[in-house]
Design a protein around this motif. Structure first.
Motif, PDB file in Angstrom:
ATOM      1  N   ASP A 284      18.769  25.556  -3.201  1.00 13.38           N
ATOM      2  CA  ASP A 284      19.820  24.696  -2.650  1.00 13.38           C
ATOM      3  C   ASP A 284      21.038  25.459  -2.153  1.00 13.38           C
ATOM      4  OD1 ASP A 284      18.436  22.252  -3.453  1.00 13.38           O
ATOM      5  OD2 ASP A 284      18.982  22.825  -5.500  1.00 13.38           O
ATOM      6  N   GLY A 285      21.149  26.740  -2.492  1.00 11.62           N
ATOM      7  CA  GLY A 285      22.398  27.443  -2.215  1.00 11.62           C
ATOM      8  C   GLY A 285      23.478  26.930  -3.155  1.00 11.62           C
ATOM      9  N   LEU A 286      24.689  26.740  -2.656  1.00 11.98           N
ATOM     10  CA  LEU A 286      25.774  26.180  -3.460  1.00 11.98           C
ATOM     11  C   LEU A 286      25.603  24.662  -3.522  1.00 11.98           C
ATOM     12  CD1 LEU A 286      28.712  28.329  -2.043  1.00 11.98           C
ATOM     13  CD2 LEU A 286      27.820  28.407  -4.381  1.00 11.98           C
ATOM     14  N   VAL A 287      25.597  24.116  -4.741  1.00 11.50           N
ATOM     15  CA  VAL A 287      25.340  22.684  -4.962  1.00 11.50           C
ATOM     16  C   VAL A 287      26.660  21.935  -4.951  1.00 11.50           C
ATOM     17  CG1 VAL A 287      24.365  20.965  -6.518  1.00 11.50           C
ATOM     18  CG2 VAL A 287      23.260  23.204  -6.274  1.00 11.50           C
ATOM     19  N   TYR A 288      26.839  21.097  -3.947  1.00 14.98           N
ATOM     20  CA  TYR A 288      28.119  20.435  -3.714  1.00 14.98           C
ATOM     21  C   TYR A 288      28.510  19.517  -4.874  1.00 14.98           C
ATOM     22  CZ  TYR A 288      31.630  17.388  -1.571  1.00 14.98           C
ATOM     23  OH  TYR A 288      32.765  16.685  -1.302  1.00 14.98           O
ATOM     24  N   ASN A 289      29.795  19.588  -5.212  1.00 10.54           N
ATOM     25  CA  ASN A 289      30.434  18.706  -6.193  1.00 10.54           C
ATOM     26  C   ASN A 289      29.918  18.914  -7.613  1.00 10.54           C
ATOM     27  OD1 ASN A 289      32.610  17.260  -5.223  1.00 10.54           O
ATOM     28  ND2 ASN A 289      31.709  15.277  -5.744  1.00 10.54           N
ATOM     29  N   THR A 290      29.774  20.156  -8.035  1.00 10.02           N
ATOM     30  CA  THR A 290      29.383  20.445  -9.415  1.00 10.02           C
ATOM     31  C   THR A 290      30.435  21.292 -10.141  1.00 10.02           C
ATOM     32  OG1 THR A 290      28.082  22.351  -8.631  1.00 10.02           O
ATOM     33  CG2 THR A 290      26.912  20.266  -8.965  1.00 10.02           C
ATOM     34  N   GLY A 291      31.624  21.420  -9.576  1.00  8.23           N
ATOM     35  CA  GLY A 291      32.682  22.186 -10.234  1.00  8.23           C
ATOM     36  C   GLY A 291      33.418  21.355 -11.263  1.00  8.23           C
ATOM     37  N   PHE A 292      34.276  22.003 -12.043  1.00  9.38           N
ATOM     38  CA  PHE A 292      35.070  21.289 -13.051  1.00  9.38           C
ATOM     39  C   PHE A 292      36.291  22.113 -13.416  1.00  9.38           C
ATOM     40  CE2 PHE A 292      31.850  23.771 -15.294  1.00  9.38           C
ATOM     41  CZ  PHE A 292      32.576  24.428 -16.266  1.00  9.38           C
ATOM     42  N   ARG A 293      37.243  21.435 -14.036  1.00 10.82           N
ATOM     43  CA  ARG A 293      38.468  22.057 -14.530  1.00 10.82           C
ATOM     44  C   ARG A 293      38.767  21.412 -15.887  1.00 10.82           C
ATOM     45  NH1 ARG A 293      42.941  24.093 -11.426  1.00 10.82           N
ATOM     46  NH2 ARG A 293      41.881  23.236  -9.591  1.00 10.82           N
ATOM     47  N   GLU A 294      38.815  22.243 -16.938  1.00 13.14           N
ATOM     48  CA  GLU A 294      38.921  21.711 -18.299  1.00 13.14           C
ATOM     49  C   GLU A 294      40.064  22.383 -19.052  1.00 13.14           C
ATOM     50  OE1 GLU A 294      36.302  22.379 -22.213  1.00 13.14           O
ATOM     51  OE2 GLU A 294      35.181  21.371 -20.614  1.00 13.14           O
ATOM     52  N   PHE A 295      40.831  21.572 -19.784  1.00 14.82           N
ATOM     53  CA  PHE A 295      41.971  22.073 -20.564  1.00 14.82           C
ATOM     54  C   PHE A 295      41.907  21.444 -21.950  1.00 14.82           C
ATOM     55  CE2 PHE A 295      46.402  21.431 -21.998  1.00 14.82           C
ATOM     56  CZ  PHE A 295      46.775  22.763 -22.142  1.00 14.82           C
ATOM     57  N   ASN A 296      42.170  22.280 -22.994  1.00 19.22           N
ATOM     58  CA  ASN A 296      42.103  21.808 -24.380  1.00 19.22           C
ATOM     59  C   ASN A 296      43.285  22.311 -25.191  1.00 19.22           C
ATOM     60  OD1 ASN A 296      39.223  20.536 -24.908  1.00 19.22           O
ATOM     61  ND2 ASN A 296      38.891  22.329 -23.597  1.00 19.22           N
TER      62      ASN A 296
END
Length: 819
Positions: A284-296
């Protein structure tokens, strides 16, 4: 509740106990000192870290019989029982041996009191912080799956993993954070576990019905994620700084933990941040919309005194998680993105996603926003010769799913779930070897929609309570244990109407008299109740061989989606329909196991059989001519069904440490589960397509060879090299009715790793380095439990590949700096 809190705060001042002091040194089999080993007293918050010469001191220890837990990097955790008299200073000489050997480890999950793994009739597995650090993980559930046979995960991208135990998941597996049940809309496919993976010191997994201790939702087992307590020298600020990078999705993770203890006071604090862009694979190459940003953020404060201990925890989890939908250009297979709503959205003519957007760390407009707040207290105190354990907690999960491209600030799903939890247990004084524990636990829940446009479940109120009795009796080499529990759950909701909202242009919650209002969820009230029971035994046949067996009856009340669903879950792209007449699930599970332990070899074999009455599962909804029903364009429609089910399987592990090659450790494990639908009429009408249950993992095996260089004088210690092979067989036994699932080819993934620990001139650990390469050969594969496998809009594709594939090669580096 107020009276209970007042009792908790005042009682310690009324209690007094007698104490002594523990001192000593920790050595290995060659009589060399083990520097900076940890010493903890099981069942308390007391602990200390040895110095560079292996010496330690523990003051203000309650007098009586104690069990010490010893651990150090590169050594097998060990237990030692001792007795401390009032006012005594007891000097101990303790021994640690090379890892790995886990059968003698003590666990606290799924048992009434601290118990050796080998003496527990119910299979229990553990994973320590050291093993978690060795691997490149995107969340703590993935870390546990790598190290515990029989545990798997249904995934939706790299940061959403739902634990499954022996083929059962969702509300059948109870996830705990330090004993507090985790409540965060876990019924959803795309809802992950809201816990900081960097904060977890140890994972304990109960594989089998744990309803006896925890009630409904633990019918398949328990995953308990345990943070550590301060164990450094008194009066000194300690902690660690951690940073990691993963190449496949550019993950950047950082965490800082601090801890302090003095005169019985303990406190700790941790802050963590993780950031990732879209992941990559060879198909697929880069899979769109699978990123994230997490803070704890995590904070703890507590006291450990002769009367017992009390600790308070406060946590914040904040995650922005992108939502993939798998839409593509039909010819180039390039990913596309949604820009219009509903009828105006032409899937075949969506614009392609640019490469800059695929490589960006920015969170796309269509994403989830999850905030989870948690506050709770754990208290343990001596009452006469008995012990009282009390847990009180409150948590809120705020989930928003933004799925409107023309109104990106308008959430489609907006739910606030508030949960109040209690758990009280009293361990009676032992009488002629008989150990008894009584207790009660439960929760109150309120779930409310906010400013939303999609309403998959109703607003609801839930009250849950249960009481239990547990008994354990050692009879020489034989140990018997069992218990009985009664649960009741009340679920209610009022009429819930929806109507067009002129302000947003979408549907919204409305009153019954609103123009064009429709009743989406008629009022509902029902009480569920059930009895759980367990009877088991372990038998130490020889010093090496332990046999164990357990028979358990589990209970689970239907969850809210199963009985009340009637709408679109935008993150899952599924319209769910529930059934208000569902009955509770009851399971009968039998476990038989054999454990072998000796200095150079550990082996285990576990066989299980589980028959579930009123098993609830999802099936696609078809019309009168057998075509799939489409209620919301671009989304599939599922309706919950209920039938009997049968699951059975085997798990085995083998760990070898050749005496002639003490630096080498070989480990291997395998797990197989088969799940079948026992609805004879359905199977007769539909054939093999309906024979098997959905979401059953294939045969999985893992093998690893690890070489650890002998400890020598110098600046490096614990240097290791490892190679692993993780394989899954082809899954031909799948739920094929209505093309819900398809066969999944098998695959094998090669992993390579290395690491070391740098020491200061004084011998203290200064830097720990972990290097790991997963999927070295960049194999293109799809896990059978990967939901993205079914994110496909076309019946065929030019390259013959459908759905989205799992991540490809991943190179990771992790640095931990203890201080």
């Amino acid at each position: 509740m107020k009276a209970l809190l007042l009792f908790l705060l005042l009682l310690p001042t009324l209690l007094r106990g007698q104490t002594g002091t523990l001192t000593g040194a920790i050595h290995d089999a060659k009589h060399s000192a083990v520097p900076f080993a940890s010493v903890a007293i099981v069942g308390t918050g007391l602990g200390a870290t040895a110095d560079a010469a292996g010496r330690f001191r523990l003051p203000n220890v309650p007098a009586g019989t104690l069990r010490l837990h010893l651990s150090a990097v590169g050594y097998t955790a060990a237990e030692r029982d001792t007795t401390l008299a009032e006012g005594q200073t007891l000097n101990l000489q303790l021994l640690l041996t090379g890892e790995p050997a886990v059968l003698n480890e003590v666990v606290v999950t799924g048992v009434s009191r601290a118990t050796e793994i080998r003496r527990s009739p119910v299979p229990i597995a553990t994973l320590a912080r050291r093993e978690i650090n060795l691997n490149a993980n995107t969340n703590v559930i993935d870390a546990a799956v790598r190290g515990i046979p029989g545990l798997s995960a249904v995934t939706t991208g790299p940061n959403v993993s739902k634990p499954f135990i022996r083929g059962l998941g969702y509300n059948r597996v109870l996830t705990l954070y330090n004993g507090l049940r985790q409540e965060g809309q876990q019924w959803g496919d795309e809802h992950g576990v809201e816990i900081d993976g960097y904060d977890i010191e140890r994972v304990e997994v109960v594989k089998g019905p744990a309803s006896l201790l925890y009630g409904s939702d633990a019918v398949a087992g328990v995953v308990n994620l345990l943070p550590g307590l301060p164990s450094g020298p008194e009066g000194q600020l300690g902690g660690e700084a951690l940073t990691e990078y993963q190449s496949n999705n550019g993950l950047i993770g950082n965490s800082l933990g601090l801890n302090y203890q003095k005169n019985g006071f303990q406190t700790s604090f941790r802050t963590s941040h993780r950031l990732a862009r879209d992941y990559r694979n060879r198909v697929d190459g880069l899979v769109y919309n699978t990123g994230f940003r997490e803070f704890n953020l995590t904070g703890m404060a507590g006291v450990v005194k002769p009367w017992g201990s009390s600790h308070w925890y406060l946590t914040l989890y904040d995650n922005q998680q992108e939502i993939p939908d798998g839409s593509r250009d039909s010819l180039s297979r390039a990913f596309t993105r949604q820009v219009a709503e509903s009828e105006l959205d032409d899937i075949k003519n969506r614009p392609r996603v640019g490469r800059g957007e695929l490589k960006s760390y920015a969170i796309a407009p269509l994403h989830q926003s999850i905030r989870h707040y948690r506050i709770f207290t754990k208290t343990q105190m001596q009452l006469g010769s008995g012990q009282l354990n009390l847990l009180l907690g409150a948590q809120q999960n705020r989930r928003r799913e933004f799925n409107h491209p023309t109104a990106p600030a308008q959430p489609g799903l907006a739910l606030d779930l508030t949960t109040y939890t209690y758990d009280v247990r009293y361990h009676l004084p032992a009488w002629q070897g008989l150990e008894m524990s009584v207790g009660s636990n439960g929760m109150a829940q309120v779930n409310r929609h906010q400013d939303a446009t999609d309403f998959p479940i109703p607003d609801y109120n839930l009250l849950d309570a249960g009481t239990f009795l547990l008994i354990k009796k050692p009879l020489g080499k034989l140990e018997l244990s069992g218990g009985l529990r009664y649960d009741t759950r009340l679920v209610t909701w009022d009429d819930f109407y929806v109507a067009p909202n002129p302000r947003t242009g979408f549907e919204g919650a409305a009153g019954p008299r609103t123009a064009d209002a429709e009743l989406q969820f008629p009022a509902f009230q029902r009480r569920y109740q059930g009895v759980s029971a367990s009877l088991g035994a372990s038998y130490v046949a020889t010093e090496q061989l332990t046999l164990r067996a357990n028979l358990a009856r589990g209970y689970r009340a239907p969850n809210i989606p199963e009985i009340g669903s009637n709408g679109l879950d935008p993150g899952a792209h599924i319209v769910y329909l529930g059934n208000r007449s569902f009955q509770p699930e009851f399971s009968w599970q039998q476990d038989v196991g054999m454990l072998w332990h000796q200095p150079t070899l550990d082996a285990s074999v576990e066989v299980f059989h589980n028959y579930v009455e009123n098993f609830i599962y999802q099936a696609r909804l078809l019309d009168a001519v057998g075509q799939p029903v489409v209620i919301v364009p671009g989304n599939t429609t599922y309706q919950f069904q209920q039938a009997a089910a049968r699951l059975y399987g085997i798990e085995a592990s083998l760990n070898v440490r050749p005496a002639a090659l003490p630096w080498l450790a070989l480990s291997s494990s395998m797990a197989l589960v088969n799940g079948q639908n026992e609805d004879a009429k359905l199977v007769e009408n539909q054939g093999n397509a309906a024979r098997y249950l959905p979401l059953i993992p294939p045969l999985r095996a893992r093998a690893e060879a690890r070489a650890t260089l002998p400890a020598r004088a110098g600046r490096l210690t614990g240097t290791y090299f490892r190679a692993s092979l993780d394989g899954s067989a082809r899954q031909n036994r799948f739920y094929a009715l209505d093309n819900t699932e398809t066969a999944t080819p098998g695959y094998a993934l090669l992993g390579l790793g290395a690491g070391t620990t740098f020491r200061t001139r004084a011998g203290r650990e200064a830097v720990q380095l972990f290097l790991q390469v997963d999927n070295v050969l960049d194999v293109a594969y799809q896990s059978h439990l990967n939901r993205l496998k079914y994110f496909e809009y076309y019946e065929g594709s030019p390259n013959g590949r459908s759905g989205i594939y799992n991540p490809g090669r991943n190179v990771s580096a992790k640095v931990v700096v203890p201080f």
